[in-house]
Design a protein around this motif. Structure first.
Motif, mmCIF file in Angstrom:
data_model
loop_
_atom_site.group_PDB
_atom_site.id
_atom_site.type_symbol
_atom_site.label_atom_id
_atom_site.label_comp_id
_atom_site.label_asym_id
_atom_site.label_seq_id
_atom_site.Cartn_x
_atom_site.Cartn_y
_atom_site.Cartn_z
ATOM 1 N N ALA A 1 -24.897 -5.631 15.325
ATOM 2 C CA ALA A 1 -24.446 -7.016 15.180
ATOM 3 C C ALA A 1 -24.628 -7.478 13.740
ATOM 4 O O ALA A 1 -25.673 -7.229 13.139
ATOM 5 N N MET A 2 -23.622 -8.113 13.192
ATOM 6 C CA MET A 2 -23.709 -8.636 11.834
ATOM 7 C C MET A 2 -24.299 -10.041 11.883
ATOM 8 O O MET A 2 -24.172 -10.744 12.877
ATOM 9 N N PRO A 3 -24.972 -10.472 10.791
ATOM 10 C CA PRO A 3 -25.605 -11.791 10.815
ATOM 11 C C PRO A 3 -24.585 -12.923 10.891
ATOM 12 O O PRO A 3 -23.432 -12.762 10.505
ATOM 13 N N ASP A 4 -25.046 -14.068 11.418
ATOM 14 C CA ASP A 4 -24.211 -15.267 11.448
ATOM 15 C C ASP A 4 -24.020 -15.802 10.036
ATOM 16 O O ASP A 4 -24.794 -15.494 9.147
ATOM 17 N N PRO A 5 -22.978 -16.637 9.837
ATOM 18 C CA PRO A 5 -22.849 -17.302 8.541
ATOM 19 C C PRO A 5 -24.076 -18.185 8.285
ATOM 20 O O PRO A 5 -24.691 -18.702 9.217
ATOM 21 N N GLY A 6 -24.437 -18.361 7.031
ATOM 22 C CA GLY A 6 -25.591 -19.194 6.704
ATOM 23 C C GLY A 6 -25.566 -19.566 5.231
ATOM 24 O O GLY A 6 -24.734 -19.069 4.466
ATOM 25 N N ILE A 7 -26.493 -20.433 4.822
ATOM 26 C CA ILE A 7 -26.518 -20.944 3.457
ATOM 27 C C ILE A 7 -27.270 -20.001 2.523
ATOM 28 O O ILE A 7 -27.076 -20.017 1.312
ATOM 29 N N TRP A 8 -28.147 -19.116 3.093
ATOM 30 C CA TRP A 8 -29.064 -18.348 2.233
ATOM 31 C C TRP A 8 -28.394 -17.311 1.337
ATOM 32 O O TRP A 8 -28.861 -17.106 0.209
ATOM 33 N N PRO A 9 -27.313 -16.643 1.773
ATOM 34 C CA PRO A 9 -26.640 -15.752 0.823
ATOM 35 C C PRO A 9 -26.171 -16.489 -0.432
ATOM 36 O O PRO A 9 -26.323 -15.994 -1.549
#
Lengths: 143, 201
Positions: free
Chosen positions: A86-94
């Motif tokens: 499973a790939m990570p969800d979208p988020g602000i940290w990248p």
């Protein structure tokens, strides 16, 4: 002096090669092909030319999630299916990690201490990115 | 458009794995290739500069052996707990992984402290000459990677102690141990370059 003749060879080979590679994709895009498709059915490949025989049905595998992004990992040489990753969800940290690392490198131009102090926001952002999220389903195997 | 026949179902596959069927493993392999190339370039720069000087090191004495050698010995010895935690992680042994991650974090911090002493024993300042610059660049580059893995071990240890440590995290702990192999054995090469090149040539 750098060779003028080699420079011309480099330019034209690069120019022609680049456009031969990518211009067909540009045309496909104009015809409506999206950039990335992750909902393709996974083809089952048994020969070197799986797409060529037109008289038989295309063999596919099902079972990857249609609602979240998953990568299928296989064994290295035989490509036997092994893991649904499973790939990570979208988020602000990248994004924040990218900004922090930009700060580090720009800072380091002006002072070597930029590498030391600039590493702190990078470490914070990467740790927050890596930290387990409540929204992520737990992967089996423990406790 | 050809008709499609379903010949298999992957929904029963595990959602994590160890080694080459784990995405994190490939990430670490790729990272080791990229960063290993960085080390190769730094070593190349070292030997590129060498013949331009009449003696090597040009002015200063070579780096003192004590701290660099102590560091190298502890780093090689740390491979024993490192390999142990890699094996225990693949067995989902949470108490062992908690202990191992804390131990590897502690070893990393001790090694960083020894590394700080090493910098004082290089016998050259980074801005003295080209020799000083490349020696500092090589040791600092390695220190950066070691600090990264030590921090990574610490974060994993915190997750193992205070959060749910699921299968994916056990896989991460194994990949973290894989990266420590790179830290140790890349250093053995760099140690020979920085400490023994001036003594052997």
């Amino acid at each position: 002096m750098l060779s003028e003749r080699l420079g011309r060879w480099n330019f034209w080979l690069f120019f022609v090669g680049f456009n031969l590679t990518f211009f067909p994709m540009h045309m496909l895009g104009l015809h409506g092909m999206p950039r990335r498709v992750y909902t393709y059915e996974v083809p089952a490949v048994r020969s070197r030319e799986p797409l060529w025989p037109l008289d038989t049905a295309l063999e596919v595998m099902t079972g990857l999630s249609k609602t979240k992004r998953e990568a299928l990992l296989t064994s290295s040489t035989d490509a036997l299916p092994a893991t649904r990753w499973a790939m990570p969800d979208p988020g602000i940290w990248p994004l924040l990690s990218a900004l922090a690392i930009t700060l580090l490198f720009v800072w380091s131009i002006f002072s070597p201490w930029g590498v030391v102090w600039g590493a702190i926001p990078v470490a914070i952002a990467l740790t927050a990115w890596f930290w387990p999220k409540r929204s992520q389903p737990s992967m089996g195997g423990a406790e | 458009m050809r008709a499609a026949t379903v010949v298999g179902d992957v929904s029963g596959l595990p959602d994590h794995n160890f080694g080459s069927t784990s995405l994190g493993w490939w990430g670490v392999i790729g990272f080791m290739l990229i960063e290993g190339m960085g080390f190769v370039l730094a070593i190349g720069a070292y030997y590129y500069l060498l013949p331009y000087e009449t003696s090597w090191p040009p002015i200063n004495p070579p780096p003192s052996l004590l701290w660099g050698t102590v560091f190298t010995a502890i780093a090689i010895a740390s491979e024993i707990p490192n390999q142990w935690i890699k094996k225990r992680a693949a067995k989902y042994d949470l108490p062992a992984v908690r202990f191992g991650l804390l131990l590897m974090t502690l070893i990393g911090v001790i090694l960083l402290a020894i590394r700080a002493l090493e910098f004082t024993a290089l016998n050259v300042s980074w801005d003295k000459n080209a020799y000083g610059s490349i020696v500092w660049a090589i040791v600092a580059l390695h220190t950066l990677h070691m600090a990264t893995d030590t921090f990574d071990s610490g974060v994993l240890a915190a997750i193992a102690l205070f959060k749910k440590f699921d299968g994916r995290k056990f896989s991460d702990a194994a990949d973290n141990a894989l990266y420590w192999h790179f830290i140790v054995w890349s250093w053995v090469v760099l140690y020979l370059v920085v400490y023994w090149t001036p003594r052997w040539i």
